[in-house]
Scaffold this motif. Sequence first.
Motif, mmCIF file in Angstrom:
data_model
loop_
_atom_site.group_PDB
_atom_site.id
_atom_site.type_symbol
_atom_site.label_atom_id
_atom_site.label_comp_id
_atom_site.label_asym_id
_atom_site.label_seq_id
_atom_site.Cartn_x
_atom_site.Cartn_y
_atom_site.Cartn_z
ATOM 1 N N GLY A 165 0.784 -1.226 0.000
ATOM 2 C CA GLY A 165 0.000 0.000 0.000
ATOM 3 C C GLY A 165 0.814 1.273 0.000
ATOM 4 O O GLY A 165 0.257 2.378 -0.075
ATOM 5 N N LYS A 166 2.153 1.142 0.063
ATOM 6 C CA LYS A 166 2.997 2.336 0.176
ATOM 7 C C LYS A 166 3.142 3.116 -1.127
ATOM 8 O O LYS A 166 3.767 4.179 -1.152
ATOM 9 C CB LYS A 166 4.371 1.958 0.728
ATOM 10 C CG LYS A 166 4.322 1.573 2.204
ATOM 11 C CD LYS A 166 5.700 1.500 2.844
ATOM 12 C CE LYS A 166 6.464 0.288 2.386
ATOM 13 N NZ LYS A 166 7.761 0.150 3.099
ATOM 14 N N LYS A 170 -0.412 8.397 1.592
ATOM 15 C CA LYS A 170 -1.040 8.345 2.917
ATOM 16 C C LYS A 170 -0.603 7.118 3.721
ATOM 17 O O LYS A 170 -0.782 7.082 4.948
ATOM 18 C CB LYS A 170 -2.561 8.361 2.786
ATOM 19 C CG LYS A 170 -3.146 7.094 2.183
ATOM 20 C CD LYS A 170 -4.674 7.141 2.183
ATOM 21 C CE LYS A 170 -5.261 5.817 1.693
ATOM 22 N NZ LYS A 170 -6.735 5.816 1.758
ATOM 23 N N ASN A 171 -0.033 6.121 3.045
ATOM 24 C CA ASN A 171 0.342 4.877 3.720
ATOM 25 C C ASN A 171 1.833 4.785 4.048
ATOM 26 O O ASN A 171 2.320 3.721 4.422
ATOM 27 C CB ASN A 171 -0.052 3.675 2.850
ATOM 28 C CG ASN A 171 -1.545 3.523 2.723
ATOM 29 O OD1 ASN A 171 -2.293 3.920 3.612
ATOM 30 N ND2 ASN A 171 -1.995 2.958 1.617
ATOM 31 N N ARG A 172 2.540 5.884 3.912
ATOM 32 C CA ARG A 172 3.972 5.853 4.223
ATOM 33 C C ARG A 172 4.379 7.113 4.972
ATOM 34 O O ARG A 172 3.803 8.175 4.782
ATOM 35 C CB ARG A 172 4.796 5.698 2.941
ATOM 36 C CG ARG A 172 4.607 6.813 1.930
ATOM 37 C CD ARG A 172 5.496 6.647 0.699
ATOM 38 N NE ARG A 172 5.404 7.777 -0.190
ATOM 39 C CZ ARG A 172 4.696 7.805 -1.325
ATOM 40 N NH1 ARG A 172 4.022 6.747 -1.709
ATOM 41 N NH2 ARG A 172 4.675 8.895 -2.074
#
Length: 212
Positions: A165-166, A170-172
Motif C-alpha cells: 500500500g505504500k 497516505k500509507n507511508r
Amino acid sequence: MLDQALMQYCELHSEEEDEILKELSRETHLKVLKPRMLSGHLQGKFLYQMVKLVNARNVLEIGTYTGYGSICMARGLAENGRLLTIDINAELEEMVRKYFKKSGLEEKITYKIGDAMEVLPRLDTLFDLIFLDADKINYVNYYELTVERLRPGGILLADNILWSGKVLAKNRKKLDKDTEAILRFNKLVNDDPRVENVVLPFRDGIMMARKR
C-alpha cells in the motif's frame, strides 16, 4: 488487499495445493528468512494458469527464492517448454534443487545463480512469459532488459507493485528507495507504448503487461 478470511475462502475454492508445494511452503516458513516472499497457493495457481493460457514454451523468472513459483510455471509449460529462473542467493540453491527434483521438473528448469543484470544481456531467447519478482530497486532495469526479449503477444508479470500500500502517500511516513523504485516502474510500464497493461489488486499487486 483482501482480509484473511476472504483469502482463505479464495484458497478453498481454488484447485487444491499438492503435497510437494505444501512441503515446500512449510520448509520455507520454518527455515528461510522472509517467508512471505513465497508465491504461495493462489499466486502459484495464477502463474500456472497464465503459462497455460499463453501456451508458453519459453518462460523467464527473475527471482527464484525457494522455487514455489518456478514449479508452478514449469508445470504449465507447453510440450518441450523451458523455464529459466535466475536468483542471486546461492544459500538457497540446495533447497531449491531438492524441490525441483521432487517435482520431477528439473529437466524443464534451468536454474542460474547470479546477478540478473549480468545474465540478462547475454540471453538471445524470445520469451512467451516473464515474471519479475526480485529486488525492487532494479525493477526498471529488469524491465528494460526483458521487454525486448518478450515476443509480440507475450505477457510480463511483475509482483509487489502495490508494495504493501505504500504506493499511496497516505500509507507511508517517507519515500524510501524501494517504494520510489516501484513508483518509477509502475509509471514506466503505464506510459510504455510497447505494451498494454493492467494492475491486478491481487495479494501485493501484480502488474500485467502484454507486448503489442
